[in-house]
Design an enzyme around this catalytic site. Structure first.
Site, PDB file in Angstrom:
ATOM      1  N   GLU A 143      67.963  11.437  36.672  1.00  0.00           N
ATOM      2  CA  GLU A 143      68.664  10.252  36.156  1.00  0.00           C
ATOM      3  C   GLU A 143      69.652  10.695  35.088  1.00  0.00           C
ATOM      4  OE1 GLU A 143      66.560   6.811  34.767  1.00  0.00           O
ATOM      5  OE2 GLU A 143      64.953   7.079  36.235  1.00  0.00           O
TER       6      GLU A 143
HETATM    7  C1  BGP Z   1      65.386   4.826  32.736  1.00  0.00           C
HETATM    8  C2  BGP Z   1      64.591   4.232  33.873  1.00  0.00           C
HETATM    9  C3  BGP Z   1      65.401   3.637  34.970  1.00  0.00           C
HETATM   10  C4  BGP Z   1      66.738   3.086  34.562  1.00  0.00           C
HETATM   11  C5  BGP Z   1      67.436   3.803  33.453  1.00  0.00           C
HETATM   12  C6  BGP Z   1      68.588   3.066  32.823  1.00  0.00           C
HETATM   13  O1  BGP Z   1      64.663   4.744  31.559  1.00  0.00           O
HETATM   14  O2  BGP Z   1      63.759   5.205  34.467  1.00  0.00           O
HETATM   15  O3  BGP Z   1      64.589   2.780  35.708  1.00  0.00           O
HETATM   16  O4  BGP Z   1      66.941   1.794  34.720  1.00  0.00           O
HETATM   17  O5  BGP Z   1      66.558   4.185  32.426  1.00  0.00           O
HETATM   18  O6  BGP Z   1      68.081   2.089  31.956  1.00  0.00           O
HETATM   19  P1  BGP Z   1      68.617   0.614  31.957  1.00  0.00           P
HETATM   20  O7  BGP Z   1      68.461   0.133  33.360  1.00  0.00           O
HETATM   21  O8  BGP Z   1      67.774  -0.125  31.037  1.00  0.00           O
HETATM   22  O9  BGP Z   1      70.022   0.697  31.539  1.00  0.00           O
END
Ligand code: BGP
Length: 488
Positions: free
Chosen positions: A385
């Site tokens: 990610e």
């Molecule tokens: C991480 C999670 C994801 C994702 C990402 C972005 O912490 O594993 O699921 O969504 O963050 O965060 P957000 O969607 O709150 O912007």
């Protein structure tokens, strides 16, 4: 050994792609006998910068259980991948994806979590998704638990607070490992395992009416159950298919000292250790010594059963994956202006810009993190990610000019390459949310990460039409050149 040469770029077979989670993507929350999940009782946040992981209370849960719609619970509707998966995967294939990270919704397979036989309709859905990916040679990377579990297990035994949940989890993993043994090679056990120390989204345990110390005790105990479940799942998976690669997943927080004052440097080291403790357990197979002191000083006793230590040793992961969005700063007193983020609670860094949501953007921090993790663990690393949440504007002629996203990703990929040249073993890069989806922290739709725009607003209105953004063609070129061509 001195070799007088070093890697010049990303390895062959580098896993370029994107990452998602069932509860933010799929929708179809009440179809084909799927059970309600913990994610689907989380209400959309009203304050986008003031998010907490533990916002589900007995009262809010009661309210959610009596609300049969998706109006206030956007994770029930996602972006309807459940019905759009063919179109979405086709678009990913057009970008040249080598890998697609998705999670299985445990409650599609075991709706209440404690059944003895799985729900065939849920299993068949993921068969269709994996078969579709196989058509385009896209490798699935599957998270077994991404911020959700069957709500039935919360109601019955307070989620991961109960050791019973390990047995329920292993019944689920046994089914999916066997069913998809020849369709999936890369697995992750728990998304952002460190989230469990922050509450409900990580543990599925209601604990908001406990005193702070009791809350801490519950969360670390729940985490221990997840460590054991993860280690047992690693062993179970390897028995089912010895080619499986099963990894851990950490929300990485790179922490810098606020000054060169030794006390600040030590504070940053302590903060970094408290982040790396989770991967210490999952990669090295044991709790690090410094946690004994932390537990003792905070009155925490981890109830362990005989054999737990052996289980952790025998269930070490094959690789370490992590999310990276930002870095943070700390000082001895932790007294500076606060920064915000999904799990970062440090101080502001005057050298960094922030996203609209206040997340501190730090590409060099990604290189520092890659080098740090490689030095500490010496196992293959996988960035599963990374990305920029932004408010995208759709122009009258149906385009999205997201140059800011290209800039963000480009700078991070450049730093990844530097780390690879330093000798870091990096398996792949799946940017977060290749297709716009519901935000994990605030449940907004208007916080968008994708190369593909989805026509849906925060209230769930819209045609759900998929539209390519400018970044779509850019990423296609990046993948085609194996990360060499980052030009616009
Ligand atoms: C991480 C999670 C994801 C994702 C990402 C972005 O912490 O594993 O699921 O969504 O963050 O965060 P957000 O969607 O709150 O912007």
């Amino acid at each position: 050994m001195y070799k007088n040469s070093f890697p010049q770029g990303f390895k062959d077979g580098f896993l370029w792609g994107g990452a998602t989670a069932a509860n933010q993507l799929e929708g179809g929350w009440n179809l084909d006998h799927k059970g309600l999940t913990t994610a689907e009782v989380v209400e959309r946040a009203t304050d986008r910068k003031n998010f907490t992981f533990d916002k589900v209370t007995k009262e809010s849960l009661e309210k959610a259980l009596h609300d049969p719609s998706d109006t206030h619970y956007p994770k029930r509707r996602g972006v309807d991948f459940y019905h759009h998966y063919q179109e979405d995967i086709k678009l990913m294939a057009e970008m040249g994806f080598k890998a697609f990270r998705l999670s299985i919704a445990w409650a599609r397979i075991f709706p209440n979590g404690d059944e003895t036989t799985p729900n065939e309709e849920g299993l068949a859905f993921y068969d269709r998704v994996f078969d579709e990916l196989a058509k385009y040679n896209i490798e699935p990377v599957v998270t077994l638990s991404h911020y959700e579990m069957p709500l039935g297990l919360t109601l019955k035994q307070n989620g991961w607070a109960s050791r019973e949940t390990i047995t329920d989890f292993l019944r689920y993993t046994d089914v999916v490992f066997k069913r998809y043994a020849h369709k999936v090679k890369y697995w992750l056990t728990f998304n952002e395992i460190n989230a469990s120390t922050f509450g409900f989204m990580g543990t599925g345990a209601l604990d908001s009416d406990l005193a702070p110390q009791a809350q801490l005790q519950l969360r670390y105990q729940a985490l221990h159950h997840q460590f054991i479940a993860s280690a047992l799942a690693v062993q179970q998976g390897h028995k089912i298919n010895s080619n499986f690669k099963i990894g851990s997943m950490l929300a990485r927080m790179q922490t810098y000292p606020a000054t060169s004052k030794p006390e600040d440097v030590r504070a940053a080291q302590e903060s970094d250790d408290s982040n790396l403790f989770f991967t210490d357990v999952q990669v090295r197979g044991e709790y690090p010594e410094f946690m004994n002191r932390f537990f003792a000083e905070n009155g925490i006793t981890i109830a362990m059963e005989p054999g737990d230590e052996d289980i952790l040793q025998a269930g070490k992961v094959d690789y370490l994956s992590f999310s990276y969005y930002m870095s943070t700063v700390t000082s001895q007193k932790n007294a500076g202006d606060k920064s915000v983020g999904n799990m970062v609670f440090g101080e502001k860094n005057p050298y960094l810009e922030t996203s609209e949501w206040g997340w501190q953007i730090d590409p060099v921090g990604l290189r520092i993190t890659l080098n740090t993790l490689w030095d500490r663990y010496r196992v293959p690393l996988f960035i599963v990610e990374n990305g920029l949440g932004a408010t995208d504007k759709l122009t009258a002629d149906g385009q999205v000019h997201d140059q800011y996203r290209i800039d963000y990703l480009k700078k991070h990929i450049e730093q990844m390459k530097e780390a690879v040249k330093d000798g870091v073993d990096l398996m792949g890069y799946t940017m977060w949310g290749p297709i716009d989806l519901i935000s994990a922290s605030t449940s907004e739709m208007s916080k968008r990460y994708g190369f593909i725009y989805v026509d849906q607003d925060d209230e769930g209105h819209g045609s759900l039409r998929r539209i390519k953004k400018d970044s779509f063609d850019w990423y296609k070129k990046v993948i085609a050149s194996n990360g060499e061509d980052l030009s616009e």
